[in-house]
Design a protein around this motif. Sequence first.
Motif, PDB file in Angstrom:
ATOM      1  N   ASN A   1     -62.581 -75.954   4.945  1.00  0.00           N
ATOM      2  CA  ASN A   1     -60.635 -76.468   4.948  1.00  0.00           C
ATOM      3  C   ASN A   1     -60.669 -75.538   3.459  1.00  0.00           C
ATOM      4  OD1 ASN A   1     -60.567 -78.851   6.584  1.00  0.00           O
ATOM      5  ND2 ASN A   1     -61.274 -79.960   4.957  1.00  0.00           N
ATOM      6  N   VAL A   2     -59.850 -74.314   3.855  1.00  0.00           N
ATOM      7  CA  VAL A   2     -58.784 -73.758   2.856  1.00  0.00           C
ATOM      8  C   VAL A   2     -58.010 -73.814   3.038  1.00  0.00           C
ATOM      9  CG1 VAL A   2     -60.698 -71.638   3.607  1.00  0.00           C
ATOM     10  CG2 VAL A   2     -58.842 -72.191   5.052  1.00  0.00           C
ATOM     11  N   LEU A   3     -57.001 -73.534   1.567  1.00  0.00           N
ATOM     12  CA  LEU A   3     -55.869 -73.479   1.469  1.00  0.00           C
ATOM     13  C   LEU A   3     -55.143 -71.947   1.461  1.00  0.00           C
ATOM     14  CD1 LEU A   3     -54.068 -75.320   0.302  1.00  0.00           C
ATOM     15  CD2 LEU A   3     -53.776 -74.154  -2.184  1.00  0.00           C
ATOM     16  N   VAL A   4     -54.221 -71.370   2.502  1.00  0.00           N
ATOM     17  CA  VAL A   4     -53.428 -70.489   2.601  1.00  0.00           C
ATOM     18  C   VAL A   4     -52.278 -70.816   2.293  1.00  0.00           C
ATOM     19  CG1 VAL A   4     -55.807 -70.326   4.697  1.00  0.00           C
ATOM     20  CG2 VAL A   4     -53.540 -71.183   4.599  1.00  0.00           C
ATOM     21  N   PRO A   5     -51.102 -69.861   2.421  1.00  0.00           N
ATOM     22  CA  PRO A   5     -49.774 -69.354   2.521  1.00  0.00           C
ATOM     23  C   PRO A   5     -49.504 -70.370   3.471  1.00  0.00           C
ATOM     24  CG  PRO A   5     -50.668 -67.445   1.700  1.00  0.00           C
ATOM     25  CD  PRO A   5     -52.103 -68.070   2.543  1.00  0.00           C
ATOM     26  N   ALA A   6     -48.331 -71.360   3.080  1.00  0.00           N
ATOM     27  CA  ALA A   6     -46.996 -71.509   4.516  1.00  0.00           C
ATOM     28  C   ALA A   6     -46.484 -71.000   5.295  1.00  0.00           C
ATOM     29  CB  ALA A   6     -46.524 -72.249   3.722  1.00  0.00           C
ATOM     30  N   ARG A   7     -47.029 -69.434   4.401  1.00  0.00           N
ATOM     31  CA  ARG A   7     -46.287 -68.412   5.548  1.00  0.00           C
ATOM     32  C   ARG A   7     -47.496 -67.986   6.794  1.00  0.00           C
ATOM     33  NH1 ARG A   7     -48.046 -63.338   3.839  1.00  0.00           N
ATOM     34  NH2 ARG A   7     -48.532 -63.598   1.815  1.00  0.00           N
ATOM     35  N   ALA A   8     -48.690 -68.127   6.534  1.00  0.00           N
ATOM     36  CA  ALA A   8     -49.806 -67.665   7.207  1.00  0.00           C
ATOM     37  C   ALA A   8     -49.956 -68.851   8.139  1.00  0.00           C
ATOM     38  CB  ALA A   8     -50.611 -67.482   5.822  1.00  0.00           C
ATOM     39  N   VAL A   9     -49.886 -69.479   7.984  1.00  0.00           N
ATOM     40  CA  VAL A   9     -49.612 -70.745   9.131  1.00  0.00           C
ATOM     41  C   VAL A   9     -48.695 -70.925   9.638  1.00  0.00           C
ATOM     42  CG1 VAL A   9     -49.939 -73.484   9.521  1.00  0.00           C
ATOM     43  CG2 VAL A   9     -50.450 -72.501   7.088  1.00  0.00           C
ATOM     44  N   GLN A  10     -47.608 -70.681   9.593  1.00  0.00           N
ATOM     45  CA  GLN A  10     -46.114 -69.928  11.031  1.00  0.00           C
ATOM     46  C   GLN A  10     -46.506 -69.305  10.942  1.00  0.00           C
ATOM     47  OE1 GLN A  10     -42.992 -70.250   7.214  1.00  0.00           O
ATOM     48  NE2 GLN A  10     -43.269 -72.367   6.959  1.00  0.00           N
TER      49      GLN A  10
END
Length: 430
Positions: free
Chosen positions: A417-426
């Motif tokens: 599990n990794v925390l990534v920027p919201a824009r990367a998910v979008q």
Amino acid sequence: MGAGVVASCAYAPVAINAASAVVDKRVRIIVILLVRYLWPRAGEIGRGVTHSQRRDRAVVPTQGERCEKTTRIALNYAFGRVRLAPVFSLELRNFFSTAPFRPMARSVTADDCPMVAKKNRSGGMRFAAVLNQEGGTLRTVDLSAFTDRMRQTLEAAGHCIDIEIVAGRDIVATLDRIASRHSVDIVLAGGGDGTISAAAARLMGSKKAIAILPAGTMNLFARGLGIPQTLDAAVKSFADGEVIAVDMATANGKPFVHQFSIGMHARMVQLRQAMEYGSRLGKMRASAKAAWAAINNPSAMKVTLTIGEAGIVTRTTGIGITNNLFGEGHLPYADNPAGGVLGIYVTVARRRGELVRVLFDMARGKWRDSAHVEIHQAERAVLKLHSAAKKFRAVMDGELVRLDRETTIEIHPGALNVLVPARAVQARAA
């Protein structure tokens, strides 16, 4: 004032009588402590302030609110059940001083963050940051100023953070301790490739997530996750980031997040380690010198590479096996970190001109255009070395490791599990 004063005064005769009735110095100290503690507490009792009302205020505990815990410790000490811990002894000296009570200065932790705790119930996360003061670009920044900005950014977004700055030799032990804490949601790791890989290895298969602070030279795994490449921008992206599951790979059971390689890459890292550099730019210059030296004196090795049911016997100057296939048109990192396959790159170039071309294609991200690189993909691969094993080493996530005679490399989909920027998910969803 009336009810509070009456309640406060009610404790005074009890304390005075108790103090005069005992001769033990320890009990006299505890009685004085209780008077100092119970006096402000009595004001709340007189006003009818309940424990639940104090909890619902979601503010930092006052001196009176800390009464119950300290009173229990004091009474146990008075009756010889416990010894005073160093932390409590320092607070005891604060109570006897005439200055207002102030908690000891330390970093805010997930367990001591009531203001944020209420926000955590509505989406805030509990961070534990481990920063390698000797790793990557962290060696050249003002860590005190940077950690202050980190704390302000994350707490302003409703999160809670505990920050530890440690020496390189203490990284593994610190990560082991942090990863075992149930109160942590996110382990924020800052340092070079070794620090990030070590943190990911300890969180593999865990519900906790890793947040990667890009403090290395190339930060290839972080690039593949869409994490900004400056420290402050990365922290800002974590404030409203999202947790996703990505793949990890293992070589004989040892986890890695980016690449396992043998041959020319390992030789280059060996040569670079013998050079001196003190900055990110210095390391890049050392890498270029080491690469040129490795190209001028390439060593070929005989290997058997088994992919699925097929076995390939070849002499090669280098093999790289990656956590997912590299993307095209950029530095060597995966466009899809959750693709579920190993990328297998076999270098068949042997002459200096061919090896220079391979490095040039790699820098441009033109793997598929190279006539000197064979590309395969699989969920599992077995690498068997026929040349003298003592002569060669392997590189795993930028760190030199011992090369076994036979190595099994496997992909583990969604293991981290990794925390990534919201824009990367979008962007991935689009």
